[in-house]
Design an enzyme around this catalytic site. Structure first.
Site, PDB file in Angstrom:
ATOM      1  N   LYS A  26      41.315  44.087  48.904  1.00  0.00           N
ATOM      2  CA  LYS A  26      42.468  44.741  48.265  1.00  0.00           C
ATOM      3  C   LYS A  26      41.994  45.508  47.045  1.00  0.00           C
ATOM      4  CE  LYS A  26      47.235  43.847  46.822  1.00  0.00           C
ATOM      5  NZ  LYS A  26      48.310  42.835  46.828  1.00  0.00           N
ATOM      6  N   CYS A  49      43.298  42.404  40.645  1.00  0.00           N
ATOM      7  CA  CYS A  49      44.351  41.890  39.775  1.00  0.00           C
ATOM      8  C   CYS A  49      44.128  42.401  38.362  1.00  0.00           C
ATOM      9  CB  CYS A  49      44.381  40.365  39.768  1.00  0.00           C
ATOM     10  SG  CYS A  49      45.594  39.735  38.595  1.00  0.00           S
ATOM     11  N   GLY A  56      48.039  34.908  45.750  1.00  0.00           N
ATOM     12  CA  GLY A  56      46.609  34.765  45.501  1.00  0.00           C
ATOM     13  C   GLY A  56      46.189  33.320  45.258  1.00  0.00           C
ATOM     14  N   GLY A  85      49.356  36.301  36.007  1.00  0.00           N
ATOM     15  CA  GLY A  85      48.092  35.622  35.742  1.00  0.00           C
ATOM     16  C   GLY A  85      47.660  34.706  36.872  1.00  0.00           C
ATOM     17  N   LEU A  86      48.113  35.046  38.098  1.00  0.00           N
ATOM     18  CA  LEU A  86      47.637  34.359  39.300  1.00  0.00           C
ATOM     19  C   LEU A  86      47.832  32.844  39.296  1.00  0.00           C
ATOM     20  CD1 LEU A  86      44.615  36.583  40.098  1.00  0.00           C
ATOM     21  CD2 LEU A  86      46.320  35.890  41.763  1.00  0.00           C
ATOM     22  N   ASN A  99      46.827  47.736  44.835  1.00  0.00           N
ATOM     23  CA  ASN A  99      47.400  46.736  43.945  1.00  0.00           C
ATOM     24  C   ASN A  99      48.198  47.483  42.867  1.00  0.00           C
ATOM     25  OD1 ASN A  99      47.823  44.342  42.378  1.00  0.00           O
ATOM     26  ND2 ASN A  99      45.925  43.487  43.177  1.00  0.00           N
ATOM     27  N   THR A 100      48.619  46.797  41.820  1.00  0.00           N
ATOM     28  CA  THR A 100      49.496  47.427  40.825  1.00  0.00           C
ATOM     29  C   THR A 100      48.721  48.332  39.860  1.00  0.00           C
ATOM     30  OG1 THR A 100      49.230  45.469  39.454  1.00  0.00           O
ATOM     31  CG2 THR A 100      51.184  45.558  40.852  1.00  0.00           C
TER      32      THR A 100
END
Lengths: 282, 341
Positions: free
Chosen positions: B193, B158, B74, B100-101, B220-221
């Site tokens: 996403k 996210c 990301g 945390g990207l 996503n998760t």
């Protein structure tokens, strides 16, 4: 670095909760340098998903008189599911081995610092000893004087000390329960040594639990010696992509997270941000 | 019946008689190419964002040119430092992460990472993240200058950032807003996403479609957590974290199946895919392509093996991948017990 399925040659228990795993991995053994690590995946079981990061303890030639290193040895402590499965490995079992990985004891100006030092001091806590043997040998071959301060909870946690003997002038052992050597933490006799020789210049190499590294970094700072720490953290990949193993290291601006697997595992201790709130729980 | 490899997928899929499961594979060579929003992928297997870095990290381990595509970590308009450690923890058949990207920012991505990706046959999909709609738009505007990007994947899912991300993905109105604004800014196809942490994923899927999304990636998760009972502290500094890996596959598969019946745009399925069979399940459930995520961490050759596995399966079944997509056969209740196994 290679990702290969290799065979277990030997898996030798050392006391009740340690072991030495020897893997048949000539290419990786020949490439391994002091302080590097391997990501190990135990195949053929549904037990764990991710690979486990393990210090490369040593590389050994096989019995044949010919060549360079052929075996990679991993010294491990059984602490969880992954290492329990590792303890159950038998000769011939396949293991997926991604190695050698990371920036070991060959960071910039490391040997220069060693040359300027009167003595190199190794500081190990428990299984942290595994990161230091190859460095001790390399430094001994280059003629450096060395000493090891080795701490563990109990006598049984002081595995591997005997392997260091040829390379060091002294091994100081410390146990928390006093069952071997003096009682206390490894930083006790280390501080005694630093205080006894205020005019000597030392280079310190350390590997062990976060709290021990933090205390060692504090001592090194107080006595004005350089310290290289081999950091430990949970790792997802070992390849630098999951960013799961990052620790805070002084860098651009207010600091930056760096990957233990890629920029490390060896860092100059004065660059690591030793925040209490960010303890890696390992 | 002869089939031509480079025949248009649509035409081929209109000829079901060409495939007979009982026939030996013979010289049938299936097409495993897929098209998503006007972009052709040489096969339907991509690597998932956040599990494959910027591709180059795997260059010496696998042949990247054999991948369908790479979704890069990301990217945000400005660099992000990420969360404090510990960031990951392994659970039964899965892993929790709250990274945390952490990323280098869009500008450095273009300068340092894209030139390598551009040299590959695998397509480059750039995962885009922001805290606000303006952030997403700004990131896309920077990326629009890049040469060699094939599509954007809007990360509105996210779970590990305090604002942005999943906050958008949980609200159909916000989803529409950020997708519409991003679509206006994007000069490339826009994938969205989706988060699985919603009551009905089809509501969000339709919201994204209505706002102009060209394709959907899901999922996503899943938000999860783990606790160290000895210290009574969370295993991850962020407390909650995203669960990925084989543990989530059945749920992700169900969501792909539901969404495929709710929207017309292509779906890229992901969530715990680690084997050829996993990938085939997603394709049969309605995904046009799949992404391999967590498996890259422990077995970097997973995606390549899946590409070959899909090819072998298609050859054996005398099917092109396009025929496989959404081909799930659900027996209806009034039909007698199925006779074919």
């Amino acid at each position: 670095m290679d990702d290969q399925v290799v065979a277990v040659i030997e898996n030798k228990p050392l006391g009740s909760s340690y072991g030495l795993l020897s893997l048949d991995a000539a290419r990786q053994a020949q490439a391994a340098r002091p302080g590097q690590f391997a990501m190990v995946r135990i195949l053929g079981t549904g037990g764990v998903l991710l690979r486990r990061p393990m210090s490369i303890y040593d590389v050994k030639p096989d019995a044949a008189p010919h060549s360079g290193p052929r075996l990679i040895q991993l010294l491990y402590k059984v602490v969880g599911r992954g290492t329990r499965l590792m303890a159950g490995l038998k000769p011939g079992d396949p293991v997926a081995l991604l190695a050698p990985l990371g920036h070991g004891f060959f960071v910039e100006d490391y040997l220069e610092q060693a040359e300027q030092a009167d003595e190199v001091l190794h500081v190990a806590g428990g299984i942290g000893i595994a990161a230091l043997l190859m460095a001790a040998r390399e430094l001994a071959e280059k003629g450096f004087k060395q000493r090891l301060f080795f701490g563990g909870r109990s006598r049984g946690d002081l595995v591997g000390a005997v392997d260091f003997r040829p390379y060091l002038r002294q091994i100081v052992v410390v146990t928390e329960d006093g069952s071997c050597g003096c009682r206390g933490y490894v930083t006790g006799p280390l501080e005694d040594h630093l205080a006894r020789y205020p005019d000597r210049r030392f280079l310190l190499l350390a590997c062990g639990p976060w709290a021990m590294l933090q205390a060692t970094a504090e001592l090194a700072g107080r006595y004005g010696h350089r310290l290289l720490v081999s950091m430990e953290n949970r790792m997802g990949c070992g390849l630098g992509v999951c960013l799961g193993c990052c620790i805070r290291v002084e860098g651009e601006g207010h600091g930056a997270y760096q990957r233990v697997c890629t920029e490390g595992p060896v860092f100059w201790a004065d660059k690591v941000v030793w925040e209490r709130g960010t303890l890696p729980i390992t | 019946m002869p089939t031509v490899r480079d025949q248009k997928a649509k035409v081929v899929s209109d000829e079901p008689a060409a495939r007979d499961n009982s026939q030996p594979a013979g010289d049938f060579e299936p097409s495993i190419e897929v098209e998503i929003a006007g972009v052709r992928f040489q096969n339907p297997v991509l690597t998932a964002s956040g599990t494959f870095g910027y591709g180059q990290e795997f260059a010496h381990l696998i042949d990247l040119n054999r991948l369908g595509g790479i979704c890069v970590k990301g990217i945000s308009a400005a660099p992000m430092p990420g969360n404090p450690p510990p960031r990951i923890y392994e659970t039964d058949s899965g892993m929790l992460n709250a990274i945390g990207l952490q990323n280098v920012g869009a500008k450095r991505f273009l300068e340092e990472k894209l030139p390598f990706l551009r040299t590959l046959r695998a397509r480059t999909v750039v995962n885009v993240f922001g805290y606000t709609t303006e952030d997403y738009v700004r990131c896309i505007e920077i990326l629009n200058d890049g040469d060699g990007i094939d599509a954007y994947e809007l990360n509105i899912s996210c779970p590990n950032t305090r604002c942005g991300g999943m906050v958008y993905g949980n609200d159909p109105k916000l989803t529409e807003e950020v997708v519409a604004a991003s679509k206006r800014a994007a000069r490339l196809p826009l994938w969205v996403k989706l988060s699985p942490n919603v009551t009905d994923i089809t509501v969000l899927a339709r919201a994204a479609e209505n706002a102009g999304a060209d394709a959907l990636s899901l999922v996503n998760t899943f938000v999860g957590m783990a606790i160290d009972v000895e210290t009574r502290t969370p295993r991850i500094s962020n407390v909650t974290a995203g669960l990925s890996g084989p543990a989530i596959k059945p749920i992700a598969l169900r969501m792909v199946y539901q969404t495929a019946r709710a929207v017309r745009i292509p779906i890229i399925g992901l969530g715990g895919i680690a084997t050829t069979e996993d990938a085939l399940e997603f394709l049969i459930a309605g995904a046009r392509a799949v992404q391999v995520g967590t498996a890259n961490f422990y077995a970097p050759d997973t995606s390549i093996k899946i590409v070959e596995g899909i090819r072998t399966y298609c050859r054996r079944k005398r099917l092109h991948v396009d025929d496989l997509v959404g081909s799930l056969q659900v027996p209806t209740p009034n039909v007698e017990k199925a006779t074919e196994y």
